[in-house]
Design an enzyme around this catalytic site. Structure first.
Site, PDB file in Angstrom:
ATOM      1  N   CYS A 147      56.603  72.342   8.127  1.00  0.00           N
ATOM      2  CA  CYS A 147      55.889  72.465   9.374  1.00  0.00           C
ATOM      3  C   CYS A 147      54.138  72.321   8.907  1.00  0.00           C
ATOM      4  O   CYS A 147      53.704  72.254   7.817  1.00  0.00           O
ATOM      5  CB  CYS A 147      55.489  74.010   9.639  1.00  0.00           C
ATOM      6  SG  CYS A 147      57.179  74.766   9.932  1.00  0.00           S
ATOM      7  N   ARG A 157      54.081  64.900   7.997  1.00  0.00           N
ATOM      8  CA  ARG A 157      54.537  65.930   7.413  1.00  0.00           C
ATOM      9  C   ARG A 157      55.996  66.314   7.686  1.00  0.00           C
ATOM     10  O   ARG A 157      56.785  66.569   7.047  1.00  0.00           O
ATOM     11  CB  ARG A 157      54.024  67.021   7.554  1.00  0.00           C
ATOM     12  CG  ARG A 157      52.636  67.097   6.492  1.00  0.00           C
ATOM     13  CD  ARG A 157      51.793  68.346   6.836  1.00  0.00           C
ATOM     14  NE  ARG A 157      52.294  69.341   6.956  1.00  0.00           N
ATOM     15  CZ  ARG A 157      52.064  70.028   5.117  1.00  0.00           C
ATOM     16  NH1 ARG A 157      51.165  69.059   4.874  1.00  0.00           N
ATOM     17  NH2 ARG A 157      52.144  71.291   4.519  1.00  0.00           N
ATOM     18  N   TRP A 202      58.634  72.074  11.887  1.00  0.00           N
ATOM     19  CA  TRP A 202      60.144  71.526  11.595  1.00  0.00           C
ATOM     20  C   TRP A 202      61.092  73.069  11.472  1.00  0.00           C
ATOM     21  O   TRP A 202      60.883  73.788  10.713  1.00  0.00           O
ATOM     22  CB  TRP A 202      59.878  71.073   9.844  1.00  0.00           C
ATOM     23  CG  TRP A 202      61.000  69.930   9.618  1.00  0.00           C
ATOM     24  CD1 TRP A 202      60.821  69.153   9.579  1.00  0.00           C
ATOM     25  CD2 TRP A 202      61.644  70.907   8.586  1.00  0.00           C
ATOM     26  NE1 TRP A 202      62.161  68.672   8.663  1.00  0.00           N
ATOM     27  CE2 TRP A 202      62.839  69.088   7.927  1.00  0.00           C
ATOM     28  CE3 TRP A 202      62.403  72.166   7.675  1.00  0.00           C
ATOM     29  CZ2 TRP A 202      63.567  69.361   7.532  1.00  0.00           C
ATOM     30  CZ3 TRP A 202      63.540  72.100   6.771  1.00  0.00           C
ATOM     31  CH2 TRP A 202      64.076  70.502   6.492  1.00  0.00           C
ATOM     32  N   ASN A 206      53.248  78.560   8.286  1.00  0.00           N
ATOM     33  CA  ASN A 206      54.302  77.540   7.364  1.00  0.00           C
ATOM     34  C   ASN A 206      55.260  78.342   6.502  1.00  0.00           C
ATOM     35  O   ASN A 206      54.123  78.972   5.887  1.00  0.00           O
ATOM     36  CB  ASN A 206      53.888  76.290   7.245  1.00  0.00           C
ATOM     37  CG  ASN A 206      54.378  74.975   6.500  1.00  0.00           C
ATOM     38  OD1 ASN A 206      55.093  75.735   6.176  1.00  0.00           O
ATOM     39  ND2 ASN A 206      53.197  74.339   5.597  1.00  0.00           N
ATOM     40  N   GLY A 207      56.187  78.364   6.550  1.00  0.00           N
ATOM     41  CA  GLY A 207      56.853  78.663   5.111  1.00  0.00           C
ATOM     42  C   GLY A 207      58.099  79.408   5.483  1.00  0.00           C
ATOM     43  O   GLY A 207      58.551  79.329   6.990  1.00  0.00           O
ATOM     44  N   GLU A 213      66.377  55.373  -6.705  1.00  0.00           N
ATOM     45  CA  GLU A 213      65.306  54.965  -5.252  1.00  0.00           C
ATOM     46  C   GLU A 213      65.625  53.773  -4.407  1.00  0.00           C
ATOM     47  O   GLU A 213      65.001  54.299  -2.804  1.00  0.00           O
ATOM     48  CB  GLU A 213      64.207  54.179  -6.096  1.00  0.00           C
ATOM     49  CG  GLU A 213      62.689  54.570  -5.342  1.00  0.00           C
ATOM     50  CD  GLU A 213      62.645  56.017  -4.717  1.00  0.00           C
ATOM     51  OE1 GLU A 213      63.363  56.647  -5.312  1.00  0.00           O
ATOM     52  OE2 GLU A 213      61.389  55.426  -3.425  1.00  0.00           O
ATOM     53  N   LYS A 260      65.487  55.141  -0.525  1.00  0.00           N
ATOM     54  CA  LYS A 260      64.551  54.556   0.904  1.00  0.00           C
ATOM     55  C   LYS A 260      64.986  54.150   1.589  1.00  0.00           C
ATOM     56  O   LYS A 260      64.870  53.558   2.752  1.00  0.00           O
ATOM     57  CB  LYS A 260      64.317  53.208   0.096  1.00  0.00           C
ATOM     58  CG  LYS A 260      62.547  53.495  -0.769  1.00  0.00           C
ATOM     59  CD  LYS A 260      61.387  54.176  -0.477  1.00  0.00           C
ATOM     60  CE  LYS A 260      61.386  55.829  -0.323  1.00  0.00           C
ATOM     61  NZ  LYS A 260      61.621  56.319  -1.536  1.00  0.00           N
ATOM     62  N   GLU A 287      66.958  56.924   4.027  1.00  0.00           N
ATOM     63  CA  GLU A 287      65.758  57.547   4.557  1.00  0.00           C
ATOM     64  C   GLU A 287      65.632  56.810   5.587  1.00  0.00           C
ATOM     65  O   GLU A 287      65.091  57.961   6.393  1.00  0.00           O
ATOM     66  CB  GLU A 287      64.519  57.740   3.491  1.00  0.00           C
ATOM     67  CG  GLU A 287      64.206  58.823   2.715  1.00  0.00           C
ATOM     68  CD  GLU A 287      63.362  59.114   1.954  1.00  0.00           C
ATOM     69  OE1 GLU A 287      63.033  57.515   1.100  1.00  0.00           O
ATOM     70  OE2 GLU A 287      62.180  60.042   1.981  1.00  0.00           O
ATOM     71  N   HIS A 343      85.792  53.999 -12.356  1.00  0.00           N
ATOM     72  CA  HIS A 343      85.787  55.274 -12.677  1.00  0.00           C
ATOM     73  C   HIS A 343      86.023  55.907 -10.884  1.00  0.00           C
ATOM     74  O   HIS A 343      86.363  56.880 -11.580  1.00  0.00           O
ATOM     75  CB  HIS A 343      84.757  55.847 -13.494  1.00  0.00           C
ATOM     76  CG  HIS A 343      85.086  55.679 -14.762  1.00  0.00           C
ATOM     77  ND1 HIS A 343      85.567  55.540 -15.726  1.00  0.00           N
ATOM     78  CD2 HIS A 343      84.127  54.341 -15.404  1.00  0.00           C
ATOM     79  CE1 HIS A 343      85.470  54.770 -16.635  1.00  0.00           C
ATOM     80  NE2 HIS A 343      84.516  54.268 -16.659  1.00  0.00           N
ATOM     81  N   LYS A 393      57.362  65.401   5.183  1.00  0.00           N
ATOM     82  CA  LYS A 393      56.726  64.332   4.034  1.00  0.00           C
ATOM     83  C   LYS A 393      56.725  65.353   2.856  1.00  0.00           C
ATOM     84  O   LYS A 393      56.823  65.473   1.397  1.00  0.00           O
ATOM     85  CB  LYS A 393      55.397  64.315   4.260  1.00  0.00           C
ATOM     86  CG  LYS A 393      54.486  63.189   3.471  1.00  0.00           C
ATOM     87  CD  LYS A 393      55.369  62.655   3.278  1.00  0.00           C
ATOM     88  CE  LYS A 393      54.621  61.459   1.804  1.00  0.00           C
ATOM     89  NZ  LYS A 393      55.033  60.315   1.490  1.00  0.00           N
TER      90      LYS A 393
END
Ligand code: AGP
Length: 608
Positions: free
Chosen positions: A2, A27, A75, A101-102, A481, A485, A488, A504, A603
């Site tokens: 948020c 965000r 969010w 926000n929270g 990484e 990417k 995402e 394995h 974000k």
């Protein structure tokens, strides 16, 4: 996560709030809304979906007159993303509106109490209890009502409040969620981060947890949790407006990939003096390092993967045991940490809830905490004993690029710095390493140049439904990484494996046409990785190799190759990740994905 904004001044608030919300879009959010005070009333509009929907509903703000107000991008955590659960939330008497926000952890108990007192709830959110509490405690003094309310809340919140009875006044409160105050001339602001403010002012006040601010057009007063006025320093933000805009690129992500040489230069150059690494604000003595029996690196997501690469480098150069721990696990693991542990916390945003919690946990057990962080004044920076800023500038795309590579650069510098102090390497060797570090911005530029035609590969591989990334040693970190990417921003199944682990289990999944992206840049283990490439080829896989410039051997097995420049092998992750950043960008673009704001992602992850 948020985002919240607030404005009070002498111009219409709604267009400014909408602008601020647009800057916070990166965000991550699924609904948005604003509320303004006007002629003794609060007018409120909110909607699910994108901010453009909100702009349409209120004619870009023109249909919602009023000189002060609050805005929110939500969010969803509690309750589905719909119009009703969107913020702002209104009190039953219509006098108060809030944005939050929270997460309010004790909201169920508070909700029951409020229901029993006759308050009614519209939404499924945890947030709505706050506005009803304010109504309950309001006896003509908003400051008092706000304080009494915050005393009842458990959890995290950055909160903005307006009241129809004091139309030019905003209240903003902070507890474990990001919130800053923007100080203007005849107008004042609050927001979740500086990107929402820098169009209007670069003068900001960073609130500490438990503090709250009262904003009017001509003044800002900050109070502690007991309501006592406190003097706060006004800080000048160094980021400029241009840095937070696309500057001709189609997406922030591409712009930020291309900015990496400059960002790395800004991170590295000021720390190199006479061939040595020097950090501006701290000094680790040989004695302190001798007393250190262990280094723990903690972070989430890409920052964690930077930490994975950092482990290899620090252990190699300093011969101190390092473990890299996911912050979300470390915080609950009863960790073995003492005053002989150095904790390195890594975070681009500096507001990641799990990283903050892990830092607190380790600090309480005596660890010395070094933070590697991009956002000045962020919670991670404030909590740490020492901060090394990454100086990447604002990173807007949800998928980190320059944030990650600048974190790597700081880890390389820190490793070299510690190796020089502990004497594990000669000063001549350290000087050589410093030179190699100074080449990184140029190496990254070379990696960008070598992969200018990645668009074609992006097109070719965009129809894959899954991808495997394999590599050994620090190549494995590159794969971790690279795979993150890819998933995402292009939503493809992309999994990274240490190449030696294929046998394995994962090799069972390899079959005709399965794309395997093999990082084979770490020369010492090149032949081993080639053997793994042969194994997957023998099972029908298509292989895209990542190799050092000039390597021809890779062509004996790989169908396509992306090259990166030859660097010090220990520091190669920074350049080697570049083709994977570009590849995921072009795959996502080809598939029409929302590259800068991928679905379901935020974000800065300010809740657990
Ligand atoms: C990276 O592309 C992700 N968006 C994510 O994994 C991110 O690195 C993670 O959430 C940590 O964020 P931080 O660096 O702001 O703490």
């Amino acid at each position: 996560m948020c985002g919240i904004v607030g404005f009070t001044g002498r111009q219409n608030a709604a267009p400014i709030l909408l602008e601020g919300l647009k800057k916070l879009e990166y965000r991550g959010y699924d609904s948005a809304g604003i509320a303004v005070t006007n002629e003794g009333k609060i007018s409120l509009v909110k909607t699910s979906g994108k901010i453009v929907n909100l702009c349409e509903k209120i004619d870009n703000g023109a249909a919602l007159p009023g000189f002060s107000g609050i805005g929110h991008t939500r969010w969803a955590t509690h309750g589905v993303p719909n119009d009703i659960n969107a913020h702002p939330h209104l009190s039953n008497d219509g006098k108060f509106a809030i944005v939050h926000n929270g997460i309010i952890e004790n909201y169920i108990v508070l909700r029951e109490e409020l229901l029993s007192k006759g308050y009614t709830f519209e939404s499924d959110t945890d947030t709505e209890v706050i506005v009803h509490l304010i109504e309950m405690y309001y006896k003509g003094n908003l400051k008092e009502a706000v304080m009494k309310t915050s005393a009842r809340l458990e959890g995290s919140y950055a909160l903005g409040v307006i009241c129809s009875e004091c139309p030019d006044t905003l209240y903003a409160m902070k507890q474990a969620s990001p919130l800053i105050i923007g100080v203007g001339v005849g107008e004042n602001f609050f927001a979740s981060d500086v990107t929402a403010l820098i169009n209007y002012t670069k003068n900001v006040i960073y609130l500490e947890d438990g503090e709250f601010a009262e904003l009017r057009p001509d003044d800002v007063t900050v109070y502690d949790c007991r309501g006592r006025k406190i003097d706060k320093e006004i800080t000048r933000v160094v980021w400029d407006v241009e840095a937070a805009e696309k500057g001709g690129y189609e997406h922030f992500m591409l712009k930020e990939i291309m900015e990496q040489p400059r960002a790395l230069k800004a991170t590295i150059e000021p720390r190199i003096k006479d061939g040595h690494v020097v950090f501006e604000d701290f000094e680790l003595t040989a004695e302190e390092l001798k007393n250190t029996d262990r280094i723990v690196i903690t972070a989430c997501g890409s920052a964690y993967y930077a930490g994975c690469a950092g482990k290899y480098v620090i252990e190699e150069l300093c011969r101190i045991p390092v473990s890299t721990e996911l912050a979300s696990e470390l915080r609950y693991s009863n960790p073995i940490i003492s005053d002989r542990t150095i904790l390195i916390a890594i975070s681009q945003s500096g507001e990641t809830a799990d990283t903050i919690a892990a830092m607190k946990e380790c600090k309480a057990r005596g660890a010395k905490v070094i933070a590697i962080v991009n956002v000045v004044g962020s919670t991670v920076a404030k909590l740490a004993d020492h901060v090394i800023y990454t100086w990447a500038g604002p990173e807007i795309a949800v998928a980190t690029t320059k944030g990650y590579t600048t974190q790597l650069a700081v880890l390389y510098m820190l490793a070299t710095y510690m190796a020089e102090r502990t004497g594990t390497l000669s000063s001549e060797k350290c000087r050589e390493l410093v030179q190699d570090i100074c080449h990184i911005p140029g190496d990254i530029q070379r990696a960008i140049d070598l992969n200018a035609d990645t668009r074609e590969l992006g097109r070719k591989y965009s129809k894959c439904t899954s991808m495997f990334f394999i590599g050994r040693n620090i190549d494995y970190c590159v794969c971790l990484e690279g795979a993150l990417k890819m998933k995402e921003i292009s939503y493809l199944r992309a999994e990274a494996y240490a190449a030696g682990e294929l046998k394995h289990g994962p090799i069972a999944l390899i079959g005709d046409g399965q794309l395997v992206i093999a990082a084979a840049c770490y020369e010492e283990l090149f032949d081993k990785t080639m053997s793994n490439i042969k194994e997957v080829k023998a099972r029908g896989a298509e292989v895209l190799g990542i190799a050092l410039e000039g390597n021809r051997k890779i062509f004996t097995e790989a169908d396509d190759v992306m090259f990166v420049p030859k660097t010090n092998p220990l520091f190669n992750t920074a350049a080697a990740v570049v083709p994977l950043q570009l590849l995921s960008y072009y795959v996502a673009k080809e598939n029409g994905c929302d590259i800068d704001k991928p679905k379901n992602l935020a974000k800065s992850v300010t809740v657990e």
